[in-house]
Design a protein around this motif. Structure first.
Motif, PDB file in Angstrom:
ATOM      1  N   THR A  33      82.298  60.923  43.920  1.00 31.41           N
ATOM      2  CA  THR A  33      82.083  61.857  45.027  1.00 31.41           C
ATOM      3  C   THR A  33      80.801  61.460  45.745  1.00 31.41           C
ATOM      4  N   VAL A  34      80.872  61.364  47.071  1.00 35.12           N
ATOM      5  CA  VAL A  34      79.713  60.964  47.866  1.00 35.12           C
ATOM      6  C   VAL A  34      79.464  61.994  48.962  1.00 35.12           C
ATOM      7  N   THR A  35      78.212  62.420  49.067  1.00 32.85           N
ATOM      8  CA  THR A  35      77.786  63.332  50.132  1.00 32.85           C
ATOM      9  C   THR A  35      77.023  62.521  51.171  1.00 32.85           C
ATOM     10  N   VAL A  36      77.396  62.684  52.432  1.00 36.70           N
ATOM     11  CA  VAL A  36      76.738  61.959  53.518  1.00 36.70           C
ATOM     12  C   VAL A  36      76.232  62.957  54.542  1.00 36.70           C
ATOM     13  N   ARG A  37      74.971  62.805  54.921  1.00 38.73           N
ATOM     14  CA  ARG A  37      74.369  63.641  55.959  1.00 38.73           C
ATOM     15  C   ARG A  37      74.049  62.794  57.187  1.00 38.73           C
ATOM     16  N   ARG A  38      74.321  63.339  58.338  1.00 37.75           N
ATOM     17  CA  ARG A  38      73.978  62.666  59.593  1.00 37.75           C
ATOM     18  C   ARG A  38      72.509  62.962  59.915  1.00 37.75           C
ATOM     19  N   ILE A  39      71.719  61.898  60.110  1.00 36.69           N
ATOM     20  CA  ILE A  39      70.285  62.065  60.377  1.00 36.69           C
ATOM     21  C   ILE A  39      69.923  61.401  61.706  1.00 36.69           C
ATOM     22  N   GLU A  40      68.819  61.834  62.286  1.00 37.29           N
ATOM     23  CA  GLU A  40      68.401  61.310  63.586  1.00 37.29           C
ATOM     24  C   GLU A  40      67.928  59.855  63.491  1.00 37.29           C
ATOM     25  N   VAL A  43      69.063  54.745  60.467  1.00 40.97           N
ATOM     26  CA  VAL A  43      69.020  53.948  59.243  1.00 40.97           C
ATOM     27  C   VAL A  43      70.017  54.539  58.244  1.00 40.97           C
ATOM     28  N   VAL A  44      70.217  53.814  57.147  1.00 38.15           N
ATOM     29  CA  VAL A  44      71.010  54.337  56.032  1.00 38.15           C
ATOM     30  C   VAL A  44      70.090  54.446  54.828  1.00 38.15           C
ATOM     31  N   ARG A  45      70.033  55.645  54.235  1.00 36.53           N
ATOM     32  CA  ARG A  45      69.179  55.899  53.074  1.00 36.53           C
ATOM     33  C   ARG A  45      70.022  56.393  51.906  1.00 36.53           C
ATOM     34  N   ILE A  46      69.775  55.855  50.714  1.00 37.35           N
ATOM     35  CA  ILE A  46      70.391  56.376  49.495  1.00 37.35           C
ATOM     36  C   ILE A  46      69.390  57.331  48.868  1.00 37.35           C
ATOM     37  N   ALA A  47      69.674  58.617  48.936  1.00 32.89           N
ATOM     38  CA  ALA A  47      68.731  59.621  48.454  1.00 32.89           C
ATOM     39  C   ALA A  47      68.823  59.841  46.954  1.00 32.89           C
ATOM     40  N   ALA A  48      70.027  59.694  46.381  1.00 27.66           N
ATOM     41  CA  ALA A  48      70.184  59.954  44.950  1.00 27.66           C
ATOM     42  C   ALA A  48      71.477  59.336  44.440  1.00 27.66           C
ATOM     43  N   ILE A  49      71.437  58.927  43.173  1.00 30.58           N
ATOM     44  CA  ILE A  49      72.632  58.461  42.462  1.00 30.58           C
ATOM     45  C   ILE A  49      72.654  59.171  41.122  1.00 30.58           C
ATOM     46  N   ARG A  50      73.718  59.882  40.851  1.00 28.92           N
ATOM     47  CA  ARG A  50      73.838  60.654  39.610  1.00 28.92           C
ATOM     48  C   ARG A  50      75.109  60.244  38.857  1.00 28.92           C
ATOM     49  N   GLY A  51      75.130  60.548  37.567  1.00 31.47           N
ATOM     50  CA  GLY A  51      76.335  60.330  36.774  1.00 31.47           C
ATOM     51  C   GLY A  51      76.441  58.968  36.126  1.00 31.47           C
ATOM     52  N   THR A  52      75.357  58.201  36.081  1.00 32.18           N
ATOM     53  CA  THR A  52      75.383  56.896  35.429  1.00 32.18           C
ATOM     54  C   THR A  52      74.061  56.656  34.727  1.00 32.18           C
ATOM     55  N   THR A  53      74.131  55.940  33.615  1.00 32.45           N
ATOM     56  CA  THR A  53      72.917  55.602  32.878  1.00 32.45           C
ATOM     57  C   THR A  53      72.343  54.267  33.349  1.00 32.45           C
ATOM     58  N   LEU A  54      73.094  53.561  34.165  1.00 31.33           N
ATOM     59  CA  LEU A  54      72.621  52.285  34.688  1.00 31.33           C
ATOM     60  C   LEU A  54      71.778  52.512  35.936  1.00 31.33           C
ATOM     61  N   ASP A  55      70.833  51.634  36.157  1.00 29.90           N
ATOM     62  CA  ASP A  55      69.977  51.732  37.337  1.00 29.90           C
ATOM     63  C   ASP A  55      70.660  51.047  38.515  1.00 29.90           C
ATOM     64  N   LEU A  56      71.375  51.816  39.307  1.00 31.67           N
ATOM     65  CA  LEU A  56      72.014  51.272  40.497  1.00 31.67           C
ATOM     66  C   LEU A  56      70.999  51.231  41.641  1.00 31.67           C
ATOM     67  N   GLU A  83      72.207  59.701  55.459  1.00 28.22           N
ATOM     68  CA  GLU A  83      71.566  59.855  54.158  1.00 28.22           C
ATOM     69  C   GLU A  83      72.657  60.143  53.142  1.00 28.22           C
ATOM     70  N   VAL A  84      72.567  59.488  51.993  1.00 27.19           N
ATOM     71  CA  VAL A  84      73.689  59.463  51.054  1.00 27.19           C
ATOM     72  C   VAL A  84      73.269  59.911  49.658  1.00 27.19           C
ATOM     73  N   ALA A 109      83.481  60.036  54.047  1.00 27.49           N
ATOM     74  CA  ALA A 109      82.602  61.168  54.370  1.00 27.49           C
ATOM     75  C   ALA A 109      81.905  60.946  55.707  1.00 27.49           C
ATOM     76  N   ALA A 110      81.375  59.747  55.921  1.00 34.05           N
ATOM     77  CA  ALA A 110      80.685  59.443  57.182  1.00 34.05           C
ATOM     78  C   ALA A 110      81.641  59.524  58.357  1.00 34.05           C
ATOM     79  N   ASN A 111      82.879  59.123  58.142  1.00 36.03           N
ATOM     80  CA  ASN A 111      83.880  59.167  59.214  1.00 36.03           C
ATOM     81  C   ASN A 111      84.075  60.585  59.730  1.00 36.03           C
ATOM     82  N   ALA A 112      83.950  61.563  58.814  1.00 39.62           N
ATOM     83  CA  ALA A 112      84.107  62.966  59.204  1.00 39.62           C
ATOM     84  C   ALA A 112      82.961  63.442  60.085  1.00 39.62           C
ATOM     85  N   LEU A 113      81.875  62.667  60.126  1.00 33.44           N
ATOM     86  CA  LEU A 113      80.709  63.040  60.928  1.00 33.44           C
ATOM     87  C   LEU A 113      80.682  62.348  62.290  1.00 33.44           C
TER      88      LEU A 113
END
Length: 306
Positions: A33-40, A43-56, A83-84, A109-113
Motif C-alpha cells: 500500500t502506497v500513500t502519495v501526496r501532491r506537494i508544491e 520533487v519526489v520525496r520518500i517520507a517513510a517506508i514501513r513493514g520491512t526489516t530491511l533498509d530500503l 511525497e510518498v 495513487a499518483a495518477n489519482a492526483l
C-alpha cells in the motif's frame, strides 16, 4: 483538487514458468500500500517506508516507487511533486513481485492526483523505470498483471490481458527464505540449446492457447519450464519435493514464482488448490523452512485506489 491518495497493489507470480520476463498473474491477499501526496515543490520525496526489516532506500531515484514517480513527473512535465509513504506487505526476495508492487501502487495513487488521469496501459512505462532500479532490467511480467489484473502478457511496449476461466486458481507457497533477484538472474548465465528454446516456445503457446480456449488439457501439456527452472531450482531448498507435492495434488503445472524461492501451481478448482497446500508446506518443512500459502483466482483484480 485531490491532494492525497492511497493505492494497493497485489503480489504476483512472475514468469508463470514458461513466460520468462513476459508473463505473470496477480495473487489475492498480500500486497503493498502506497500513500502519495501532491506537494508544491517539484520533487519526489520518500517520507517513510514501513513493514520491512530491511533498509530500503529513502532516496527517490534509488527507490522503485520514487524512480517510477520521477519518470512520471518528467514525462508529463508536471509542475508539482509527490511525497510518498510505503507500507510493505510483500516480503522482499520472495519471488512475489515485492519491488514491482511498490512502484505500481505509487503510480496508481499518483495518477489519482493528476488533473487528467491516465489509463493503466499509459502508466506502464513509468513502472518499468521503477522495476529496473530493483532488478536491473525493464521487464513487465509482474508489472503488467498488477496494472491490469489477472494474467497478462507484457512486452517492452505492450500489455495484453489473457483470459482465464474464473474457476481456475493458483496456489502460491512462500518458504521463509530470501533469494535476491540479481542472484537468481546470475544463475541463468551460460549457453542454451536451440532445442530447449523451441520446447519452451511450444510450452508457452500451449499455455496461452489453453487459457484462451479454457482447455486445461493444453495447459497441463505446456506448463513446464525447461529453460529457467533447471538452473534456479538448486538455489531453493525443498523445491523438488514441493513441486512434486503440487503435481500430486492435481496441479496443471507448477514452477518457481518469479525469481523464487516461492513456488506456484495452477489448479482447475479452488478446492483442489486448498487441498494441495498442506503437502507443499510439509515438503518445505522437511527442508527446514516454515512457509505461508495463498490460494487465489488467477483472474484476480489488479492495483486500485483505496
Amino acid at each position: 483538487m485531490r491532494r492525497e491518495a492511497r493505492a494497493f497493489s497485489p503480489a504476483s507470480v512472475g514468469n508463470v514458468g514458461v513466460g520468462f520476463d513476459i508473463l505473470g498473474h496477480v495473487i489475492e491477499g498480500p500486497g503493498d500500500t502506497v500513500t502519495v501526496r501532491r506537494i508544491e515543490e517539484p520533487v519526489v520525496r520518500i517520507a517513510a517506508i514501513r513493514g520491512t526489516t530491511l533498509d530500503l532506500p529513502l532516496e527517490a531515484p534509488a527507490n522503485t516507487a520514487g524512480a517510477a514517480l520521477i519518470a512520471m513527473r518528467e514525462a508529463l512535465e508536471l509542475p508539482f511533486g509527490f511525497e510518498v509513504e510505503i507500507d510493505k506487505g510483500i516480503a522482499l526476495g520472495s519471488g512475489m513481485g515485492g519491488s514491482a508492487a511498490s512502484c505500481v501502487a505509487a503510480v496508481v495513487a499518483a495518477n489519482a492526483l493528476l488533473d487528467k488521469p491516465l489509463s493503466p496501459q499509459a502508466l506502464y512505462p513509468f513502472t518499468l523505470v521503477g522495476e529496473a532500479v530493483a532488478s536491473g532490467g525493464r521487464h513487465g511480467d509482474n508489472l503488467g498483471p498488477m496494472l491490469l489484473g489477472g494474467l497478462v502478457l507484457a512486452t517492452a511496449e505492450h500489455l495484453a490481458s489473457v483470459p482465464v476461466p474464473q474457476g481456475w486458481h493458483s496456489l502460491l507457497v512462500h518458504p521463509d527464505a530470501v533469494l535476491e533477484t540479481r542472484r537468481a538472474r546470475a544463475a541463468l548465465a551460460g549457453a542454451y540449446e536451440l532445442k530447449d528454446f523451441v520446447h519452451q516456445s511450444a510450452n508457452l503457446a500451449l499455455v496461452l492457447a489453453g487459457c484462451y480456449q479454457g482447455d486445461a488439457t493444453l495447459v497441463r501439456a505446456g506448463l513446464a519450464d525447461v529453460l529457467v527452472e533447471p538452473r534456479r531450482a538448486p538455489l531453493i531448498g525443498g523445491f523438488d519435493a514441493a513441486k512434486a507435492a503440487m503435481l500430486a495434488g492435481g496441479a496443471m503445472g507448477a514452477s518457481i514464482s518469479g525469481a523464487g524461492p516461492s513456488i506456484f501451481g495452477w489448479f482447475e478448482t479452488r478446492a483442489e488448490a486448498q487441498a494441495a497446500a498442506p503437502a507443499v508446506q510439509a515438503a518445505f518443512e522437511q527442508a527446514g523452512f516454515t512457509s505461508q500459502a495463498w490460494v487465489s483466482r488467477i483472474a484476480a483484480p489488479g492495483a486500485h485506489v483505496l
